[in-house]
Every structure is written in C-alpha cells, then in structure tokens.
Design a protein around this motif. Structure first.
Motif, mmCIF file in Angstrom:
data_model
loop_
_atom_site.group_PDB
_atom_site.id
_atom_site.type_symbol
_atom_site.label_atom_id
_atom_site.label_comp_id
_atom_site.label_asym_id
_atom_site.label_seq_id
_atom_site.Cartn_x
_atom_site.Cartn_y
_atom_site.Cartn_z
ATOM 1 N N ASP A 1 7.029 68.941 74.365
ATOM 2 C CA ASP A 1 6.661 69.313 76.110
ATOM 3 C C ASP A 1 6.929 70.441 75.396
ATOM 4 O O ASP A 1 6.850 71.233 75.250
ATOM 5 C CB ASP A 1 7.957 69.283 77.096
ATOM 6 N N LEU A 2 5.513 70.840 75.371
ATOM 7 C CA LEU A 2 4.439 71.931 75.734
ATOM 8 C C LEU A 2 3.525 72.821 77.251
ATOM 9 O O LEU A 2 2.868 73.248 77.199
ATOM 10 C CB LEU A 2 3.306 72.201 74.902
ATOM 11 N N THR A 3 4.434 71.828 77.788
ATOM 12 C CA THR A 3 3.388 72.251 79.660
ATOM 13 C C THR A 3 3.676 73.911 79.162
ATOM 14 O O THR A 3 2.494 74.480 80.439
ATOM 15 C CB THR A 3 4.345 71.751 80.908
ATOM 16 N N ASP A 4 4.447 74.579 79.112
ATOM 17 C CA ASP A 4 4.632 76.129 79.293
ATOM 18 C C ASP A 4 3.779 76.322 77.942
ATOM 19 O O ASP A 4 3.698 78.027 78.747
ATOM 20 C CB ASP A 4 5.950 76.627 79.141
ATOM 21 N N LYS A 5 3.339 76.074 77.492
ATOM 22 C CA LYS A 5 1.795 76.840 76.397
ATOM 23 C C LYS A 5 0.695 76.814 77.471
ATOM 24 O O LYS A 5 0.021 77.093 76.248
ATOM 25 C CB LYS A 5 2.693 76.739 74.566
ATOM 26 N N TYR B 1 -8.277 74.047 80.932
ATOM 27 C CA TYR B 1 -6.799 73.780 79.855
ATOM 28 C C TYR B 1 -6.890 73.888 78.400
ATOM 29 O O TYR B 1 -7.173 72.638 77.525
ATOM 30 C CB TYR B 1 -6.054 72.942 80.630
ATOM 31 N N THR C 1 0.923 68.746 82.825
ATOM 32 C CA THR C 1 1.738 68.330 81.610
ATOM 33 C C THR C 1 1.332 68.398 80.553
ATOM 34 O O THR C 1 -0.034 67.643 80.402
ATOM 35 C CB THR C 1 2.465 67.231 81.777
ATOM 36 N N VAL D 1 -3.994 74.084 74.854
ATOM 37 C CA VAL D 1 -2.946 74.261 74.316
ATOM 38 C C VAL D 1 -2.537 73.397 73.070
ATOM 39 O O VAL D 1 -3.423 73.406 72.225
ATOM 40 C CB VAL D 1 -1.847 73.519 74.699
ATOM 41 N N ARG E 1 -4.401 78.141 80.906
ATOM 42 C CA ARG E 1 -5.173 77.677 82.407
ATOM 43 C C ARG E 1 -6.207 78.222 82.107
ATOM 44 O O ARG E 1 -5.821 80.114 82.802
ATOM 45 C CB ARG E 1 -3.864 77.751 83.927
#
Length: 191
Positions: free
Chosen positions: A165-169, A181, A157, A183, A172
């Motif tokens: 929430d920046l999980t989708d950005k 990882y 996360t 971001v 990897r």
C-alpha cells in the motif's frame, strides 16, 4: 594303447606351451609399448573426456519480483574419445537460491559428474521490481462533478506488487481542468 595316451598328453602339453608363449609374448609387447610411450597416445584420448552442460535460455535472466520464476533448465552430456567417440546423457544436479519474493541477485548452479570427470555451470537471476504501482480512483455511484459545485475528491488508493500500500505516498496535483495523481515505488517505478 599306452603310446597313444602318451602322444595325446604330449600334444596337449605342447598346445599349452604354445598358448603360454603367445600370452607371454602379448604381455611383453604391451610392456614394450608402454615403455616406448605408445600407450601415451591413448592417454591423450582419455584426457579428452569431459562433461558439457548446456543451459536452456540465457545465462543471465531477469525475473519480476512477486511473480513465480521458472528455471528453463539445462542438460548434461559426457563426451570422450575412449574406444571411439562417446556421448552419453548424465544426471544433472541443480542448486538454486532464487527467491522471487525478494529483490536481489541469485545463482542457480548446475553440476554433473560421471566417469571420473565433473563440470559446473551457473545461471544468474536478477529479481527486480519493474511493474509500476497501480492508482485506483474511488468513485461514488451517482456523483457528477459540475462547474457550479466543482470537483469533490472521492478518494484514491495506490498499490504496488512489492511495496504494498502506497496510498500515503501519492502526490496529488490540481491544475485548471484536471487532478493528476502520481506515486513512485521503492524501485523508482512511477505511475
């Protein structure tokens, strides 16, 4: 007996006339001084009156977004040369539009008014996001990666104090011996 009363009245009247002449003479002296411009020198002292506002802390300040901002404050003093040097604290009014929940530039206005003079001073507050996002690697209890099975992604996360929430950005990247990882938030802070 009547002569004594007349003499007493006469002395009282004479005393009144002397007082009147003194008062009239003082008034004429003041008028003459004004006419000659000597009182103009007193006006210079009156014009020296001012209010000085002293800011505690810097005139320009930075604040972290989503964290509370505390104004260090200020103080105001009336200063002047009217009948001797005077310095008195005066009431300070504070107007602020600082919103630490939003990125931007804000102003705090300090103002004071006393004895016919006024003053203003300003502080600029720059609310910025300087804290990078936090990436958390999820881990299953008891799981161990081995060279026979390889690494199985358990999840991650990414949270930012301003963007959320920046999980989708998350980007990897796999190398031979590790997974990286990264971001970046909307302010350019990278983790």
């Amino acid at each position: 007996m009547q002569n004594k009363k007349k003499d007493a009245r006469g002395r009282q009247n004479a005393e009144r006339k002397r007082k009147y002449r003194r008062i009239r003479g003082a008034a004429i002296t003041v008028i003459a001084l004004i006419y000659l411009g000597i009182v103009g020198a007193a006006a210079v002292f009156i014009d020296d009156r001012h209010i000085e506002i002293t800011l505690f802390g810097d005139e320009d300040m930075n604040a972290e977004v989503c964290e509370s901002f505390s104004d260090p404050g200020a103080e105001a003093f009336f200063t002047g040369n009217l009948f001797g040097r005077t310095e008195k604290p005066v009431e300070l009014r504070v107007e602020s539009d600082v919103d630490s929940s939003r990125i931007g530039d804000y102003t705090i206005k300090y103002s004071a008014e006393a004895y016919g003079v006024s003053a203003e001073s300003y502080r600029r507050v720059h609310v910025r996001a300087t804290t990078p996002p936090v990436i958390s690697i999820l881990h299953e209890e008891g799981y161990l990666a081995s060279w026979l099975v390889g690494y199985k992604e358990e999840g991650y996360t990414a949270l930012d104090n301003y963007d959320g929430d920046l999980t989708d950005k998350v980007v990897r990247t796999e190398t031979e011996d590790r997974v990286i990882y990264t971001v970046t938030d909307s302010s350019g802070n990278e983790r």
